[in-house]
Design a protein around this motif. Structure first.
Motif, mmCIF file in Angstrom:
data_model
loop_
_atom_site.group_PDB
_atom_site.id
_atom_site.type_symbol
_atom_site.label_atom_id
_atom_site.label_comp_id
_atom_site.label_asym_id
_atom_site.label_seq_id
_atom_site.Cartn_x
_atom_site.Cartn_y
_atom_site.Cartn_z
ATOM 1 N N LEU A 130 -10.317 124.720 -132.754
ATOM 2 C CA LEU A 130 -9.274 124.851 -133.769
ATOM 3 C C LEU A 130 -8.218 125.866 -133.364
ATOM 4 O O LEU A 130 -7.022 125.671 -133.611
ATOM 5 C CB LEU A 130 -9.888 125.239 -135.116
ATOM 6 C CG LEU A 130 -10.624 124.132 -135.856
ATOM 7 C CD1 LEU A 130 -11.203 124.658 -137.166
ATOM 8 C CD2 LEU A 130 -9.718 122.952 -136.128
ATOM 9 N N ALA A 160 -2.164 116.153 -134.603
ATOM 10 C CA ALA A 160 -2.754 117.109 -135.546
ATOM 11 C C ALA A 160 -3.797 116.424 -136.431
ATOM 12 O O ALA A 160 -4.868 116.976 -136.693
ATOM 13 C CB ALA A 160 -1.665 117.735 -136.401
ATOM 14 N N ILE A 161 -3.508 115.221 -136.882
ATOM 15 C CA ILE A 161 -4.477 114.474 -137.689
ATOM 16 C C ILE A 161 -5.714 114.145 -136.859
ATOM 17 O O ILE A 161 -6.845 114.256 -137.339
ATOM 18 C CB ILE A 161 -3.834 113.197 -138.265
ATOM 19 C CG1 ILE A 161 -2.839 113.574 -139.347
ATOM 20 C CG2 ILE A 161 -4.885 112.261 -138.828
ATOM 21 C CD1 ILE A 161 -2.093 112.414 -139.927
ATOM 22 N N THR A 179 -4.335 124.955 -132.725
ATOM 23 C CA THR A 179 -3.254 125.684 -133.387
ATOM 24 C C THR A 179 -2.199 126.127 -132.389
ATOM 25 O O THR A 179 -0.998 125.970 -132.622
ATOM 26 C CB THR A 179 -3.818 126.907 -134.141
ATOM 27 O OG1 THR A 179 -4.790 126.459 -135.083
ATOM 28 C CG2 THR A 179 -2.728 127.676 -134.842
ATOM 29 N N GLY A 212 -13.033 116.862 -135.632
ATOM 30 C CA GLY A 212 -14.002 117.870 -136.059
ATOM 31 C C GLY A 212 -14.915 117.361 -137.150
ATOM 32 O O GLY A 212 -16.131 117.567 -137.115
ATOM 33 N N THR A 266 -8.005 117.185 -136.527
ATOM 34 C CA THR A 266 -8.704 117.464 -137.784
ATOM 35 C C THR A 266 -9.835 116.462 -138.023
ATOM 36 O O THR A 266 -10.948 116.856 -138.385
ATOM 37 C CB THR A 266 -7.712 117.413 -138.954
ATOM 38 O OG1 THR A 266 -6.641 118.313 -138.681
ATOM 39 C CG2 THR A 266 -8.379 117.801 -140.250
ATOM 40 N N LEU A 267 -9.570 115.196 -137.798
ATOM 41 C CA LEU A 267 -10.595 114.180 -138.024
ATOM 42 C C LEU A 267 -11.689 114.204 -136.965
ATOM 43 O O LEU A 267 -12.829 113.853 -137.253
ATOM 44 C CB LEU A 267 -9.960 112.797 -138.091
ATOM 45 C CG LEU A 267 -9.051 112.553 -139.294
ATOM 46 C CD1 LEU A 267 -8.459 111.152 -139.226
ATOM 47 C CD2 LEU A 267 -9.794 112.765 -140.591
#
Length: 96
Positions: free
Chosen positions: A44, A80-81, A48, A87, A84-85
């Motif tokens: 993460l 970015a999506i 970032t 993880g 997130t998905l």
């Protein structure tokens, strides 16, 4: 025949005792949980930093009047999506 059957039973008992037990399985899950969350946090942080770099690149290209900024924005947004998905998917996959 009697001695052979007794020897097979004893060897079977030793093989059954050599299998890992519940305590070992819980220890392995605990080790996986500890290393997974530290790797997840690290990913993460890297996501970032890469996301901020992409945002600055897009901002710079927009200010300079470059064409095709909208495709860069879409690529940046979907990356970015995906991070997130990914993880959430790995957490569900490992059952953590």
């Amino acid at each position: 025949m009697k001695w052979f059957l007794t020897a097979c039973c004893c060897l079977g008992w030793l093989a059954a005792m050599a299998q890992p037990g519940i305590a070992e399985m819980q220890q392995a899950k605990q080790d996986l949980t500890a290393s997974f969350f530290s790797a997840f946090d690290c990913s993460l942080v890297i996501a970032t930093l890469v996301g901020l770099n992409g945002a600055l690149k897009i901002y710079h290209n927009a200010q300079m009047g470059k064409d095709r900024v909208d495709s860069d924005v879409a690529a940046w947004f979907f990356a970015a999506i995906f991070i997130t998905l990914a993880g959430a998917f790995l957490r569900a996959l490992f059952g953590i």
